[in-house]
Enzyme design. Structure first.
Site, PDB file in Angstrom:
ATOM      1  N   SER A  52       0.805  -1.224   0.000  1.00 16.26           N
ATOM      2  CA  SER A  52       0.000   0.000   0.000  1.00 16.26           C
ATOM      3  C   SER A  52       0.837   1.272   0.000  1.00 16.26           C
ATOM      4  O   SER A  52       0.303   2.362  -0.179  1.00 16.26           O
ATOM      5  CB  SER A  52      -0.962   0.003   1.187  1.00 16.26           C
ATOM      6  OG  SER A  52      -0.278   0.336   2.363  1.00 16.26           O
ATOM      7  N   LYS A  89       0.320   5.008   6.848  1.00  9.80           N
ATOM      8  CA  LYS A  89      -0.323   5.796   5.789  1.00  9.80           C
ATOM      9  C   LYS A  89       0.282   7.186   5.763  1.00  9.80           C
ATOM     10  O   LYS A  89       0.946   7.613   6.709  1.00  9.80           O
ATOM     11  CB  LYS A  89      -1.833   5.928   6.059  1.00  9.80           C
ATOM     12  CG  LYS A  89      -2.614   4.642   6.042  1.00  9.80           C
ATOM     13  CD  LYS A  89      -2.961   4.186   4.641  1.00  9.80           C
ATOM     14  CE  LYS A  89      -3.772   2.903   4.714  1.00  9.80           C
ATOM     15  NZ  LYS A  89      -3.408   1.899   3.776  1.00  9.80           N
TER      16      LYS A  89
END
Lengths: 132, 417
Positions: A52, A89
Site C-alpha cells: 500500500s 499511511k
C-alpha cells in the site's frame, strides 16, 4: 542499535614502534545510528509487508524507523492505530478532517470519523532496506 | 517540591505498547517461572484478580474473562524504564530512580504544580506509551502518599500541599501504609495503640528512638513536612553481585553442578563488567531442598575465598568458583539450589585495582573485551567457558513471553500495510 562505538576495542592494538599519526583523530567515525535517530528514547522500529505504500518507496521487508516525539503534520508518513490495528499511511489534514492516504492508487483514502478509535503512534522518519 | 512519578501497572502497560489490539483487554503478567501474578491492568483488577495470586488458582477466571497472560519480559521492561527515566530528566536534574517504575524528582520555583504534573504525564505517555501518575508534596514520604491518591484520580495527579488536606488524610491513613514503616514496625505500633499516621505523628520522639530507630523518626518528621530523606541522584555503588537459582530438577552429580555454578559465575562476571567493577571476594553456596527431605538428607554448603588481586576476568572468576565448589560438594545429596556471590567490589579504574594488575593482564583484558564484544553483538551466550552449560542458564520457564520489541532485531513488530 549503537554497536559502532564498541568496535573501538579492537582498533588500538598494542604494537611497538612509531605511533600512528592518525591516533589522535580516531574518534571521528560515521555512525549510522546517529544519522537516523535524533530522539533515542522515542524511537522504535517495525518491519512491514504489503504494497500500500510502494509509491512512497516503502516495500515489503523494509524496516521503518518510528519517532514518537515528532508532531504529525500533513504529508508525514505515520504509524497509527485504527480500530485496534496498526496502519502505515500518509497523513492529510484538510478542513479539520483527518485522511489516511495510501501511496498506491489501488487503495482509497480513509476518512477518520469520531466513531472509530484512532490514535497516531508516531511519525516514520526513515526506511531501511539492505540490498545484500 | 518533591514529585513522585509512578508508572501505572508498569509491566502490564509495557505489554500493551506494541499490542494496540489489547488496549482495553485485561492483562496480567506473571513472576519468574510463571508462578504468580505480579502486574495487572486496571481491567484485570476490576475482575478481582489479586496481586501475588498463584496463577493456577485462577485458571478458570482467566479463561472465562479472556484475560491475556504474559511471562515477565524483563528485557523489554528494563529498556522502557530506561527511556522513561531519561525523559524525566527534561523536567529536573535532581532525580532519583527509586525502582524500575518510580522516580522522585525535586522541582522548585514552579507555581503551577498541577499543570506541570499534567505536562509530565502527557510527555511520558507520548514518548514511551506508558501511563504514569504524579504525586506532589513537600517530602518524599508525603509524595508517596500523594501518588497513591493520584492513581484513583481521573487526571492521575494529586497535589498534597494544604495543611488541612494533609490533616484529613493522615487522620484516616493506616500506619502500615506509610512508606518506610515495615510490617514488623506496624505490628509493634498497633500493639502500642498507634493505628493511624496521625497517631504516629504525635508519638513521642524519645520513645521512637528508644524502641525503633532514627529512620522511623525521620519518617515522622517527613509526615510533618520536614524533609529528612534527600533526593539521591546517583545510585550508591553495588556492594555485592549475586546470581542464584533453584534448579528445575534436583542435581546429584558433581559435573552437572559444576556446569551450573560456572554459568552463575559467568553471569556474575558479566554483571560486574557491565558496571565497570572488579571483585576481590567470591562466595558460593549449594543447598538441598529443605522442604522435601528429612533433616539428615539436607545439606547447605557455603564457602568464600579471595582473589589474588581484584578482578573481573571471566576465567579467574569461573576457575575460583569451581575450586570452591570442589571444597563444599558432598556426594549423596540432591541439590536444589546454588549461587555465586561476588563481594568487596571496587571500581575498575580505582588505583588499587590497576596498580596490582598481573603482568599477563593486558593480553587477558583484550580477550575479556572480545568476549564482551561478541556476546553483546551476537547474543549473550555465543562465547562461554568450557565448564559452562548454558542450556539451563535461562532455566526460567517463560512460556508466555512476548517479543523483545525494542531489544532485538528479530523481535521488532511486523506490520501489514
Amino acid at each position: 542499535m549503537s554497536m559502532i562505538e564498541t568496535i573501538n576495542y579492537f582498533d588500538t592494538g598494542i604494537s611497538a614502534g612509531f605511533p600512528s599519526p592518525a591516533g589522535d583523530f580516531i574518534s571521528s567515525k560515521l555512525n549510522i545510528h546517529d544519522y537516523i535517530v535524533t530522539n533515542p528514547s522515542a524511537t522504535f522500529c517495525v518491519k512491514v509487508s504489503g504494497d500500500s505504500m510502494v509509491q512512497a518507496h516503502i516495500f515489503s521487508g523494509d524496516i521503518l524507523v518510528i519517532d514518537r516525539s515528532i508532531k504529525p503534520l500533513t504529508g508525514h508518513i505515520i504509524l497509527c492505530v485504527l480500530d485496534g490495528e496498526y496502519l502505515i499511511k500518509k497523513l492529510k489534514i484538510k478542513n479539520n478532517q483527518i485522511y489516511l492516504v495510501a501511496a498506491n492508487d489501488k487503495y482509497k483514502p480513509i476518512l477518520i470519523n469520531k466513531k472509530n478509535p484512532f490514535d497516531i503512534s508516531g511519525v516514520v522518519i526513515a526506511s531501511i532496506r539492505k540490498f545484500i | 517540591m518533591i514529585f513522585l512519578v509512578d508508572c501505572n501497572n508498569f509491566y502490564a502497560s509495557c505489554e500493551r505498547i506494541f499490542r494496540p489490539d489489547l488496549q482495553n483487554i485485561p492483562i496480567v503478567v506473571l513472576s519468574n517461572n510463571d508462578g504468580c501474578i505480579i502486574s495487572r491492568s486496571s481491567e484485570a483488577k476490576d475482575i478481582g484478580i489479586k496481586m501475588g495470586e498463584p496463577v493456577f488458582k485462577i485458571k478458570n477466571l482467566i479463561k472465562n474473562n479472556n484475560i491475556h497472560v504474559f511471562s515477565s519480559n524483563f528485557e523489554l521492561y528494563g529498556e522502557i524504564s530506561k527511556r522513561i527515566m531519561l525523559e524525566l530528566k527534561i523536567f529536573s536534574s535532581k532525580i532519583e530512580v527509586y525502582s524500575i517504575d518510580e522516580a522522585f524528582m525535586q522541582i522548585d520555583n514552579n507555581s503551577n504544580l498541577s499543570a506541570l504534573s499534567q505536562e509530565i504525564i502527557y510527555h511520558i505517555k507520548k514518548i514511551t506509551g506508558i501511563p504514569v501518575s504524579v504525586g506532589v508534596s513537600s517530602t518524599k514520604t508525603l509524595s508517596k502518599i500523594a501518588v497513591n491518591f493520584a492513581k484513583n484520580k481521573l487526571n492521575n495527579t494529586f497535589i498534597l500541599e494544604e495543611k488541612l488536606d494533609i490533616y484529613e488524610i493522615v487522620k484516616s491513613l493506616d500506619v502500615k501504609k506509610i512508606w518506610g514503616i515495615g510490617s514488623n514496625y506496624s505490628k509493634y505500633l498497633y500493639q502500642n495503640k498507634i493505628f493511624t499516621a496521625y497517631d504516629f505523628m504525635n508519638t513521642n520522639k524519645a520513645w521512637i528512638m528508644k524502641k525503633m530507630n532514627i529512620n522511623v523518626l525521620r519518617t515522622r518528621e517527613e509526615l510533618k513536612g520536614i524533609s529528612c530523606f534527600p533526593i539521591v541522584t546517583s545510585n550508591p555503588p553495588k556492594k555485592t553481585i549475586t546470581v542464584s537459582r533453584s534448579f528445575k530438577n534436583d542435581i546429584h552429580k558433581y559435573l552437572d553442578l559444576e556446569k551450573r555454578i560456572s554459568d552463575y559465575a559467568f553471569i556474575c562476571s558479566r554483571k560486574l563488567r557491565k558496571e565497570k567493577l572488579t571483585a576481590y571476594s567470591i562466595s558460593i553456596f549449594i543447598a538441598t531442598n529443605q522442604y522435601k527431605y528429612r533433616p539428615e538428607s539436607n545439606y547447605y554448603g557455603f564457602t568464600s575465598d579471595n582473589f589474588l588481586v581484584s578482578t573481573n576476568n571471566y576465567i579467574d572468576i569461573v576457575k575460583l568458583s569451581n575450586k570452591l565448589l570442589r571444597k563444599i560438594f558432598k556426594n549423596k545429596f540432591s541439590y536444589k539450589k546454588g549461587g555465586v556471590i561476588l563481594s568487596n567490589l571496587t571500581s575498575e579504574n580505582s588505583y588499587q585495582a590497576s596498580y596490582l594488575k598481573l603482568p599477563s593482564s593486558s593480553k587477558q583484558d583484550s580477550l575479556m573485551n572480545s568476549i564482551d564484544y561478541i556476546n553483546n553483538t551476537f547474543g549473550s551466550e555465543k562465547i562461554k567457558l568450557a565448564s559452562q552449560n548454558l542450556q539451563d542458564v535461562t532455566s526460567l520457564s517463560r512460556k508466555k513471553l512476548s517479543p523483545k520489541y525494542i531489544n532485538s532485531w528479530n523481535d521488532i513488530p511486523n506490520i501489514t500495510i
